[in-house]
Write an enzyme that holds these catalytic residues in place. Structure first.
Site, PDB file in Angstrom:
ATOM      1  N   CYS A   1      33.556  40.907  -6.901  1.00 53.79           N
ATOM      2  CA  CYS A   1      32.826  42.121  -6.530  1.00 53.79           C
ATOM      3  C   CYS A   1      32.669  43.126  -7.499  1.00 53.79           C
ATOM      4  O   CYS A   1      32.463  44.129  -7.470  1.00 53.79           O
ATOM      5  CB  CYS A   1      33.464  42.310  -5.127  1.00 53.79           C
ATOM      6  SG  CYS A   1      35.322  42.611  -5.428  1.00 53.79           S
TER       7      CYS A   1
ATOM      8  N   HIS B   1      38.753  45.138  -2.864  1.00 50.57           N
ATOM      9  CA  HIS B   1      37.471  44.945  -2.727  1.00 50.57           C
ATOM     10  C   HIS B   1      36.809  46.108  -3.633  1.00 50.57           C
ATOM     11  O   HIS B   1      36.644  47.764  -2.915  1.00 50.57           O
ATOM     12  CB  HIS B   1      36.963  44.552  -1.417  1.00 50.57           C
ATOM     13  CG  HIS B   1      34.973  44.379  -1.708  1.00 50.57           C
ATOM     14  ND1 HIS B   1      34.733  43.442  -1.536  1.00 50.57           N
ATOM     15  CD2 HIS B   1      34.147  45.847  -1.073  1.00 50.57           C
ATOM     16  CE1 HIS B   1      33.532  43.010  -2.471  1.00 50.57           C
ATOM     17  NE2 HIS B   1      32.588  44.631  -0.989  1.00 50.57           N
TER      18      HIS B   1
END
Length: 1231
Positions: free
Chosen positions: A50, A305
């Site tokens: 990510c 994330h």
């Protein structure tokens, strides 16, 4: 961070409640989904990428960067088709980046893949699963691109777009002389701690001055004395694109742990940098920057994330917000949102074909009204699936209850009601949301979260000022940068022709695959069972002849109607006459049974719930073979196993239990079992399972004989027991209603005879329960093993672990539950009494002989002192002398901390029964003293000692050459194994200095044979894992200031010349690579003064000066010994964070290099060696050994895991967090 690793596919789920267990045909591999309404493509997360996806999207939405990359053609970069050809100079990274950007612009897929790009980085699947820092990636990626573009027209691409300079000035207050130093930066790293905004951080860095006065004076070169001065910094050159990295992660020195700053930290959408720059005559607009990208981190300092907010400068995407659900809006107007029936109708109306999976309906409801079913409706209306079944007049469930839709009549009625309110709703939305979709005036911002892209409003950025989900990197562009009109909403703008052709061909191929997949997905295979070929027998339908003659297979488009299906069947069955009715059929153990009948010829197969592999019975709807057929769930035939007593026909008339199958309708009374067996009066018993695993039979009361089989919970395969009223109940059952089948599987213990006495039996099984007392088990085992009664007073039971090791004896007076003994496990009957409640049973062994089977055992009082316990163990093991001490074995079967307090009791030190103590040679030094093992460390060959810049070159120590000069393929120094010679132990006070330790070490007997020089010519290192680790400086410091610890070991290295290393001096081992060979020359010591700069550029300059080479003609790399890898050190001088009275933070001592004393630096002379490889043959061998070792460890772990599954259900300890891995991108040499 892990994205959609597990995408659920509901389109292949069977809707047939009565078709469970069917084998459905495999679905074809579906092509990637097309782009969603935003018309922008995301990037798939490959496990932990990510951070990479967020940075790539930012670069992609930087049009100037994207187009500059597109301007480089195959004549400069080469072609991907030639990448595997020998001697082909193909610049793979920029080529793959071009291709990815073209896919993000033009390829009609919801998310692109970075597989080819990460392969060009040299990353493995493990590296893709590991998350890294996006700020670190930004610098490493730019460095890799710069290296890849050397010798092309884009060699200055990074420099042109992102490079800026900062000037640091010190102004003398006496002579006004200005000392100036200029530094480069690609990104500005700014503080977050104790700062409220980006402007405040920049003010602290580039406006406030640091004053040198009082005790902190500055030495002026012009005045040649200490004077008062001021220090400041200014931005001298601003890049077109400004990257700002926020220091959100810090270290708490009190708690000794990392943490994330989550306090509020604001940043403007537009910023004027003029106050932070040197005064110049530029236009004010040249200092104004607009925010266009915000990379956001959600989580903590050890993981999380990343996603990114991006401004679509060229308006490539469709920036429109989906209007609120008009049906639910109507519900809110009518105040019907509290009615679950109405709410579910509205949700289903928004679905395609008004059809949705039942397990997704709750999620859709939560998304629509913001409240879950369980929270709002469950207490009053029960579970969602039960509610749907109760309202069958409104909702139509598929045959397997996995899908739900609205009944046709309800659908038409509800749809008309909502359409009548549509105009009013739209007017209200328009009045409440003026300019909501005004795409001409609002900036187009999108939230790109891996594969998901959705529009956001500019004010949504304020939500990322603080919290665990907050801004981590900011990207600004000069306001004066204007985009050409032809680039607006034109994704093909400036894309090279060869990439346009490739994307067009790929889109055509995608369209063909989607058409094929659509056709395959909409075709269902039906199994038609023809009524005239069946007959009704024993409660179910059976083929008259064979299954193949009674069934036809038909492939049909589920988008066609039920009437079309009937017409096709008429054409297939030419012999058919009269009415045709289609019913759902299901194979049950009794045969074929019919359920609901399909009606509504205008409905499609999808709407009536027909799925792939469906069994359909074709008949007249009334009878088959003259027999009326019962249909539906209520009369489903059940195949039961009926047990009853039959009397044999011989003269002795013996009774035996007989089992026979019988079929009964599920809605029949249970008493029909007696009728089927021709029993006038009798008792029926049903069987139920118990937690202990036994069988329990329960008689059905006479009053419940009229209840149905289903009401009694009987199903296919259930067993019932029938007894005549005159038969003896005790002939079949015990008084508790249980079958006598011997010892239950899990209600026993296995006891082995380990008393070393002769016995007929070696082991026996003893029946037991969790509350059985251990003493009773022991007595019973002695009896069944037929051992002497004397053992009752002199024996004990000891558990046996999965490796066969005898554990601590269990007390006689405890139960199995209290002793934590599991049923089904093994116990050993051993000689000797078990310890009392005040005693400890301990294992002990020599520290040098820690292995299974070598432990000795002893029982001692818990109040015994460590000193007395040691004496007992020494006496039992027969070891002479008293120069020993005890250590406790830790959880990983290694020697732990020593038991230092010899007068303390075992109970005070929390020693427990079953613990293992290690006898370790060596007596404890008195308090305040250390016992330090001393090693002699001689480098492989005399090393030319390079001193710091302002000192003359020295030379290494005279002494014994332990190894010959390196042969080809073996580096000259640290990459090979390190040789250490043990000299002996010394006892020394913690108050002694380092020079005292060196002097005492020289007095050891082996040191005289090695001609050890004086203390001033000895360099001291700590030893870890048999290697030099930390360099000990300042000979006059006391040992306790080094915080060595009780288990510290020291190695001494000889020098030829005295050295005086300052606190900022770093000692490195440099080696020059031999041209044309995978080998290095002898190691040279290099002292690097980091106060003059600790960046990559400063180190390269220092190495270049050392070898008298131009700095642009060398490449350097750090060697990671434990991984046998070389990591090239980038040529970029990164921006150094500077805050008032704070030391510099970003340097080579941080990620990814973590440079420290003793590290090996490989040097390559590009004038004679242009090979991009730093590795040696020894590295290849080392990696191969590591690979084999990893495979062996994996195999042993799998074996251990299998053993754990077999022998124990206990949970395993939490896996410790592994060390952080460095991030690198491997680039070829194009110089």
């Amino acid at each position: 961070m892990f994205g959609d690793l597990f995408e659920e596919d509901y389109s292949s789920v069977s809707n047939n409640q009565y078709g469970k267990g069917k084998t459905l045909k495999p679905k074809p591999l579906e092509p990637p989904a097309p782009r969603e309404f935003t018309n922008l493509s995301g990037i798939r997360n490959r496990g932990g990428t990510c951070y990479l996806n967020s940075l790539l999207q930012t670069l992609h939405f930087t049009p100037e960067f994207r187009e500059a990359l597109f301007s480089l053609g195959p004549e400069e970069l080469g072609s991907l088709e030639d990448k595997d050809k020998p001697h082909a100079k193909v610049r793979i990274i920029p080529l793959q980046l071009q291709r990815l950007f073209a896919q993000l612009l033009l390829l009609d897929q919801g998310a692109a893949s970075t597989t080819d790009l990460t392969d060009s980085f040299g990353w493995t699947s493990n590296e893709e699963m590991r998350q890294h820092d996006v700020q670190e990636l930004n610098r490493i990626l730019f460095s890799a691109l710069e290296t890849s573009l050397v010798g092309t027209s884009g060699h200055d691409l990074i420099n042109r777009l992102y490079h800026g300079t900062v000037v640091n000035q010190i102004v003398c207050k006496e002579c006004k002389n200005i000392s100036e130093k200029q530094e480069d930066f690609l990104d500005l790293t700014v503080a977050v701690k104790n700062v409220s905004s980006l402007e405040d951080a920049l003010w602290n860095m580039y406006v406030e001055e640091e004053v040198f006065d009082c005790d902190n004076l500055y030495h002026c070169g012009t005045c040649d004395r200490l004077v008062r001065a001021t220090k400041s910094a200014k931005l001298r050159k601003l890049p077109p694109f400004l990257t700002v990295s926020l220091l959100r992660f810090n270290f708490d020195f009190v708690k000794c742990e990392r943490y994330k700053e989550t306090s509020c930290y604001t940043f403007p959408l537009q910023i004027n940098l003029k106050p932070f720059c040197e005064q110049s005559k530029l236009n004010d607009l040249d200092y104004v920057y607009d925010l266009f990208s915000v990379i956001i981190h959600k989580g903590g300092c050890y993981g999380g994330h990343y996603h990114v907010y991006i401004k679509d400068v060229d308006h490539l995407g469709n920036w429109q917000f989906q209007e609120p659900d008009k049906n639910l809006k109507a519900l809110q107007n009518e105040k019907d949102v509290d009615d679950p029936l109405t709410v579910l109708k509205a949700v289903l109306l928004q679905e395609e074909n008004n059809l949705t999976p039942v397990d997704q309906l709750g999620q859709k409801l939560l998304k629509k009204i913001g409240t879950s079913w369980n929270k709002k409706f469950k207490k009053q209306h029960g579970p969602l699936q039960k509610f749907l079944k109760l309202h069958s007049q409104t909702f139509l469930l598929s045959s397997d209850e996995s899908m739900v839709t609205l009944q046709k009549k309800i659908f038409l009625q509800v749809e008309s009601d909502f359409q009548s309110n549509e105009q009013q709703i739209l007017q209200m939305l328009a009045s409440k949301s003026p300019g909501l979709n005004d795409t001409t005036t609002c900036p187009h911002w999108f939230d790109i979260n891996d594969s998901k892209v959705q529009p956001i409003k500019e004010e949504d950025i304020e939500q990322q000022f603080q919290g665990k989900e907050s801004a981590y990197m900011l990207f600004y562009r000069k306001s004066q940068l204007q985009r050409p009109p032809e680039a607006r909403a034109n994704p093909r703008y400036r894309v090279p022709c060869h990439l346009l052709k490739e994307m067009d061909a790929a889109n055509m191929e995608l369209q063909m695959k989607r058409a094929e997949c659509d056709s395959a997905n909409n075709n269902v295979e039906l199994h038609l069972h023809v009524g005239p070929r069946y007959h009704f027998f024993n409660g179910a339908l059976h083929p008259v002849s064979s299954q193949t003659e009674s069934m036809w297979d038909l492939t049909f488009d589920k988008r066609k109607t039920l009437g079309d299906l009937q017409q096709s069947i008429f054409q297939l069955l030419e012999f058919w006459e009269g009415d045709m009715v289609l019913s759902v059929a299901k194979r049950v153990p009794a045969g074929l049974h019919l359920y609901q009948t399909f009606d509504g010829n205008e409905l499609t197969l999808c709407e009536v719930g027909i799925v792939d592999g469906e069994d359909i019975f074709v008949w007249n709807g009334v009878e088959v073979g003259g027999v009326q057929i019962p249909t539906g769930v209520d009369c489903e035939p059940l195949l039961l196993h009926v047990l009853h007593l039959e009397t044999s026909g011989d003269s002795k008339r013996r009774e035996q239990l007989v089992e026979s199958p019988h079929v009964f309708p599920a809605n029949a009374e249970v008493g029909t079992v007696l009728t089927a067996l021709s029993v006038t009066e009798g008792v029926i018993l049903t069987r139920s399972a118990q937690s202990s695993g036994g069988e329990s039979w329960t008689a059905i009361p006479q009053k419940d004989m009229q209840r149905t089989f289903r009401e009694h919970g009987l199903r296919d395969g259930s067993s019932v027991l029938v007894q005549d009223s005159y038969s003896d109940v005790n002939s079949l059952l015990t008084q508790e209603g249980k079958w006598i089948t011997g010892t239950n599987e899990i209600d026993w213990l296995e006891v082995k005879n380990l008393c070393q006495l002769e016995s007929e039996e070696k082991q026996v099984k003893i029946s037991a329960a969790i509350n059985t007392v251990v003493f009773d088990i022991r007595i019973k085992a002695i009896k069944e093993l037929k051992l002497m009664k004397e053992l009752v007073e002199n024996s004990c039971l000891r558990p046996v672990d999965r490796n066969g090791k005898l554990l601590c004896p269990v007390p006689d007076n405890s139960t199995l539950k209290e002793a934590e003994v599991k049923l089904g496990s093994s116990l050993g009957l051993c000689l000797g009494k078990a310890p009392t409640s005040s005693q400890l049973f301990l294992f002990f062994t020599l520290e040098t002989d820690v292995q299974h089977g070598t432990e000795m055992e002893v029982i001692v009082e818990e109040t015994l002192s460590v000193r007395d316990c040691l004496k007992i163990m020494l006496e039992k093991s027969g070891l002479p002398g008293d120069a020993w001490h005890l250590r406790k074995m830790d959880w990983c079967c290694e020697a732990g901390e020593p038991l230092c307090e010899e007068d303390a009791t075992l109970k005070e030190l929390m020693i427990c029964s079953g613990d293992t103590l290690l006898l370790t040679e060596g007596k404890f030094p008195p308090p305040g003293f250390l016992k330090v093992p001393i090693w002699w460390y001689q480098p492989q060959a005399p090393s030319g000692h390079r001193e710091r810049e302002d000192q003359p070159h020295g030379s290494s120590a005279q002494g014994v050459n332990w190894r010959a000069a390196p042969t080809q393929g073996v580096p000259g120094h640290m990459p090979a194994e390190v040789s250490l010679l043990f000299l002996g132990d010394i006892d020394i006070s913690e108050d002694a200095t380092l020079v005292d330790l060196k002097s005492q070490a020289r007095a050891l007997p082996p040191a005289s044979e090695l001609a050890v020089p004086g203390p001033a010519l000895l360099r001291a290192w700590t030893v870890e894992n048999k290697r030099p680790s930390r360099l000990l400086r300042a000979d006059r410091r006391q040992l306790k200031e080094y915080k060595l610890g009780r288990r510290a070991e020291i190695c001494l290295e000889p020098l030829r010349k005295e050295e005086s290393l300052g606190p900022q001096d770093m000692l490195l081992r440099t080696q020059m690579r031999v041209p044309g060979q995978r080998a290095y020359t002898l190691a040279m010591d290099l002292v690097w003064d980091t106060t003059r700069g600790s960046s990559a550029g400063a180190l390269r300059q220092r190495v270049a000066n050392c070898y008298a080479l131009p700095v642009e003609k060398i490449e350097i790399a750090k060697y990671f010994q434990e991984k046998f890898e070389w990591l090239p050190i980038s040529s970029w001088n990164q921006q150094i964070t500077k805050k008032k009275k704070k030391k510099k933070q970003d340097n080579l001592q941080g990620a990814p290099y973590y440079l420290k004393d003793g590290d090996t630096i490989g040097v390559k002379n590009l004038l004679v060696d242009d090979d991009d490889d730093f590795s040696t043959t020894r590295d290849d061998i080392g990696k191969e050994k590591q690979k084999q070792l990893a495979l062996e460890k994996k195999h042993s772990r799998e074996t251990l895991r299998a053993n754990n599954d077999l022998f124990s259900n206990a949970g395993t300890p939490t896996r410790p967090r592994g060390p952080e891995a460095s991030l690198s991108i491997r680039v070829g040499s194009f110089r």
